[in-house]
Design an enzyme around this catalytic site. Structure first.
Site, PDB file in Angstrom:
ATOM      1  N   LYS A 119      -2.714  -8.558  -7.165  1.00  0.00           N
ATOM      2  CA  LYS A 119      -3.312  -8.716  -5.842  1.00  0.00           C
ATOM      3  C   LYS A 119      -2.728  -7.565  -5.027  1.00  0.00           C
ATOM      4  O   LYS A 119      -1.563  -7.580  -4.635  1.00  0.00           O
ATOM      5  CB  LYS A 119      -2.941 -10.076  -5.225  1.00  0.00           C
ATOM      6  CG  LYS A 119      -3.554 -10.326  -3.841  1.00  0.00           C
ATOM      7  CD  LYS A 119      -2.682  -9.728  -2.753  1.00  0.00           C
ATOM      8  CE  LYS A 119      -3.198  -9.918  -1.358  1.00  0.00           C
ATOM      9  NZ  LYS A 119      -4.093  -8.842  -0.913  1.00  0.00           N
ATOM     10  N   HIS A 120      -3.543  -6.540  -4.825  1.00  0.00           N
ATOM     11  CA  HIS A 120      -3.028  -5.370  -4.120  1.00  0.00           C
ATOM     12  C   HIS A 120      -3.243  -5.542  -2.614  1.00  0.00           C
ATOM     13  O   HIS A 120      -3.978  -6.433  -2.173  1.00  0.00           O
ATOM     14  CB  HIS A 120      -3.762  -4.110  -4.625  1.00  0.00           C
ATOM     15  CG  HIS A 120      -2.866  -2.900  -4.688  1.00  0.00           C
ATOM     16  ND1 HIS A 120      -1.834  -2.701  -3.802  1.00  0.00           N
ATOM     17  CD2 HIS A 120      -2.846  -1.816  -5.519  1.00  0.00           C
ATOM     18  CE1 HIS A 120      -1.225  -1.556  -4.094  1.00  0.00           C
ATOM     19  NE2 HIS A 120      -1.803  -1.003  -5.149  1.00  0.00           N
ATOM     20  N   GLU A 131      10.822  -7.565  -3.890  1.00  0.00           N
ATOM     21  CA  GLU A 131      11.295  -6.248  -3.426  1.00  0.00           C
ATOM     22  C   GLU A 131      10.811  -6.128  -1.995  1.00  0.00           C
ATOM     23  O   GLU A 131       9.638  -5.840  -1.749  1.00  0.00           O
ATOM     24  CB  GLU A 131      10.691  -5.133  -4.284  1.00  0.00           C
ATOM     25  CG  GLU A 131      11.117  -5.151  -5.739  1.00  0.00           C
ATOM     26  CD  GLU A 131      12.568  -4.774  -5.957  1.00  0.00           C
ATOM     27  OE1 GLU A 131      13.251  -4.360  -4.994  1.00  0.00           O
ATOM     28  OE2 GLU A 131      13.039  -4.909  -7.090  1.00  0.00           O
ATOM     29  N   LEU A 132      11.701  -6.385  -1.033  1.00  0.00           N
ATOM     30  CA  LEU A 132      11.247  -6.514   0.359  1.00  0.00           C
ATOM     31  C   LEU A 132      11.712  -5.329   1.206  1.00  0.00           C
ATOM     32  O   LEU A 132      11.999  -4.260   0.695  1.00  0.00           O
ATOM     33  CB  LEU A 132      11.716  -7.859   0.905  1.00  0.00           C
ATOM     34  CG  LEU A 132      11.340  -9.049  -0.006  1.00  0.00           C
ATOM     35  CD1 LEU A 132      11.832 -10.361   0.575  1.00  0.00           C
ATOM     36  CD2 LEU A 132       9.829  -9.109  -0.268  1.00  0.00           C
ATOM     37  N   CYS A 150      10.333   1.883   1.678  1.00  0.00           N
ATOM     38  CA  CYS A 150      11.333   0.826   1.838  1.00  0.00           C
ATOM     39  C   CYS A 150      12.733   1.410   1.751  1.00  0.00           C
ATOM     40  O   CYS A 150      13.634   0.984   2.457  1.00  0.00           O
ATOM     41  CB  CYS A 150      11.127  -0.242   0.774  1.00  0.00           C
ATOM     42  SG  CYS A 150      11.055   0.428  -0.889  1.00  0.00           S
ATOM     43  N   TRP A 153       0.812  -1.216   0.000  1.00  0.00           N
ATOM     44  CA  TRP A 153       0.000   0.000   0.000  1.00  0.00           C
ATOM     45  C   TRP A 153       0.846   1.266   0.000  1.00  0.00           C
ATOM     46  O   TRP A 153       0.307   2.353  -0.158  1.00  0.00           O
ATOM     47  CB  TRP A 153      -0.906   0.017   1.254  1.00  0.00           C
ATOM     48  CG  TRP A 153      -0.127  -0.358   2.488  1.00  0.00           C
ATOM     49  CD1 TRP A 153      -0.058  -1.596   3.070  1.00  0.00           C
ATOM     50  CD2 TRP A 153       0.762   0.479   3.245  1.00  0.00           C
ATOM     51  NE1 TRP A 153       0.809  -1.581   4.129  1.00  0.00           N
ATOM     52  CE2 TRP A 153       1.328  -0.315   4.266  1.00  0.00           C
ATOM     53  CE3 TRP A 153       1.132   1.832   3.156  1.00  0.00           C
ATOM     54  CZ2 TRP A 153       2.241   0.195   5.193  1.00  0.00           C
ATOM     55  CZ3 TRP A 153       2.042   2.329   4.087  1.00  0.00           C
ATOM     56  CH2 TRP A 153       2.583   1.517   5.075  1.00  0.00           C
ATOM     57  N   GLY A 162       6.882  -6.014  -0.707  1.00  0.00           N
ATOM     58  CA  GLY A 162       6.251  -6.009   0.614  1.00  0.00           C
ATOM     59  C   GLY A 162       7.224  -6.480   1.663  1.00  0.00           C
ATOM     60  O   GLY A 162       8.441  -6.312   1.517  1.00  0.00           O
TER      61      GLY A 162
END
Ligand code: NAP
Length: 458
Positions: free
Chosen positions: A158-159, A232-233, A266, A134, A210
């Site tokens: 899938k948001h 991408e964490l 991030c 988000w 996320g």
């Protein structure tokens, strides 16, 4: 978690959505698969035309979209509008460059492999599942969708459950722009519904932006299906300040780098590692500037820091700071939940963080900066590299040899020298260690979801 828009400034539920049932999920996967078969026969020029139209739509709708982002996740509205415009720029970039990035290559001397001609070409993979967060509800999605569609893939989104209206906007954006029905669509499903979609044989690969646990779970399922993933964490980026730095500029950038998007980025600088020769000056100016940030209604044009996106995120940050303070850290500024409605956390500068504290190792996803005093560059590097994350990093020094040393030795997907980490369509983006796998953006990003096909002709 319910699929709902809950305004973080008021805590009020604005709109709730029913998750898609199995029949609808099946219909959307089938439509994506059919769209892929059409898309792969279209030319780059055709897809580029549609992509530019999608960029036009974003630009035309920037006001509405800016407000939508702000109401769903609390980003101050000026930044939300900037996000929309950045998305348009990203889509145009791939409209312009996709063909060149995916151009076939030929061996100069094919006789070395016994061929009359030999080389490579890129082919699209098929339907790619995108599980998205988000925090930049349009940009995170579109930096995947732009290159994926330009390569000829189809996308299923899938948001995050708290940004359904952004997800529904994205569901129609590309078909409105001319792409075939199903080329990019949204699945309104909870996190628990991801596995069923990822195991579907028509879904060929996945990308997730996320948290680390979500990434590990997705990667484990993809691994068991032998499907390619990009992850991408999280990140806990170091921001190193050495004695030769322009401290005034470093402070100004540090304030933005930590507090942009209410501290929920991030690639925000999260740990400030400052040489003892400039530490006192840096922390004094940093605390002054952080204290002056305008905290308030994110729809107000002058607001610089709004509420956190979710109540649970705010509570998590509060408990991380409480843990540090209980173990001896001190808040130079902030360190509390303000007495007001909405999921606010006061912009905070924490000193005296030590290895036993959660904040030393965990990501702080909100406006909390930790500051470390170090004696030399070796100690700076040890702390900078001393977490499980490796997304980006920043180093402030005018000494060129020192710049080279940090560039060589920082364990991160990027090093920004005398500047702030940001993502640009023109530069690859991604992390090492637990911050992820693979790259987005630039040429590397579009090639992730392609089959690099070797072609040999006798
Ligand atoms: P999150 O809880 O991991 O959620 C991200 C997405 O994954 C959401 O769509 C979520 O769905 C889904 N999800 C959660 N658990 C899952 C599971 N076990 N299996 C499959 N899907 C799952 O992360 P977030 O709180 O939204 O975002 C914050 C994190 O993202 C931070 O760690 C931040 O650093 C990271 N991030 C990284 C980048 C980057 O480029 N490296 C960019 C932005 C953010 P639900 O919402 O339905 O739970």
């Amino acid at each position: 978690m319910a699929i709902a828009t809950i305004n973080p400034f008021t805590g009020r539920t604005e709109q709730e959505f029913e998750p898609h049932d199995e029949a609808e999920i099946e219909r959307r996967i089938a439509a994506a698969d059919a769209a892929f078969r059409t898309l792969r026969t279209t030319t780059f020029a055709q897809r580029a035309d549609w992509m530019r139209t999608a960029a036009d739509l974003l630009e035309e709708e920037v006001e509405t979209l800016g407000r939508l982002i702000t109401v769903e996740m609390g980003r101050p509205v000026a930044g939300a509008r900037a996000e929309v415009l950045k998305c348009a720029k990203g889509l145009r970039y791939y409209a312009e460059h996709a063909e060149e990035f995916l151009a076939p290559e030929q061996l100069a001397d094919p006789s070395v492999v016994g061929a009359a001609a030999a080389g490579t070409r890129y082919a699209p993979l098929g339907v790619v599942l995108a599980v998205m967060p988000w925090n930049y509800p349009l940009w995170q999605v579109l930096r995947f969708a732009g290159p994926a569609l330009m390569a000829g893939n189809a996308g299923l989104l899938k948001h995050a459950s708290n940004v359904p209206q952004a997800a529904l906007y994205l569901h129609t954006l590309f078909t409105r722009a001319g792409f075939p029905e199903g080329a990019f669509s949204t699945l309104l499903i909870p996190a628990a519904g991801v596995e069923r979609v990822l195991r579907d044989p028509r879904v060929k690969a996945a990308t997730l932006t996320g948290s680390e646990p979500a990434g590990r779970s997705l990667a484990a399922i993809a691994g068991s299906e032998v499907k390619h993933v990009v992850l991408e964490l999280g990140g806990s980026d170091p921001f190193v300040v050495m004695p030769s730095a322009d401290v005034g500029r470093a402070v100004a950038v540090a304030v933005t780098a930590r507090n942009q998007n209410n501290g929920q980025s991030c690639i925000a600088a999260k740990r400030f590692i400052v040489h003892t020769d400039v530490y006192d000056e840096f922390v004094r100016l940093f605390a002054e500037r952080v204290a002056a940030l305008r905290v308030g209604d994110p729809l107000d044009e002058v607001t610089e820091v709004g509420p956190l996106a979710t109540e649970s995120g705010r509570d998590e940050l509060e408990s991380q700071v409480a843990d540090a303070v209980a173990k001896g850290a001190t808040a130079r500024i902030g360190g509390f939940v303000p007495d007001r409605d909405g999921w606010f956390y006061a912009p905070t500068v924490l000193e005296g963080v030590t290895a036993e504290m959660r904040l030393h190792l965990e990501e702080a996803f909100g406006p909390v900066a930790t500051v470390y005093r170090v004696a030399d560059r070796d100690e700076a590097l040890r702390i900078a590299n001393g977490t499980t994350f490796g997304l980006s990093s920043a180093v402030w020094t005018t000494d060129e040899a020192e710049q080279e040393w940090f560039i060589d030795n920082l364990d991160a997907g990027a090093v920004f020298v005398n500047g702030m980490t940001a993502s640009y369509p023109e530069l690859p983006f991604g992390g090492v260690k637990d911050s992820g796998l693979g790259r987005e953006l630039a040429a590397a990003g579009i090639r992730e979801f392609c089959n690099l096909k070797t072609v040999w002709r006798g």
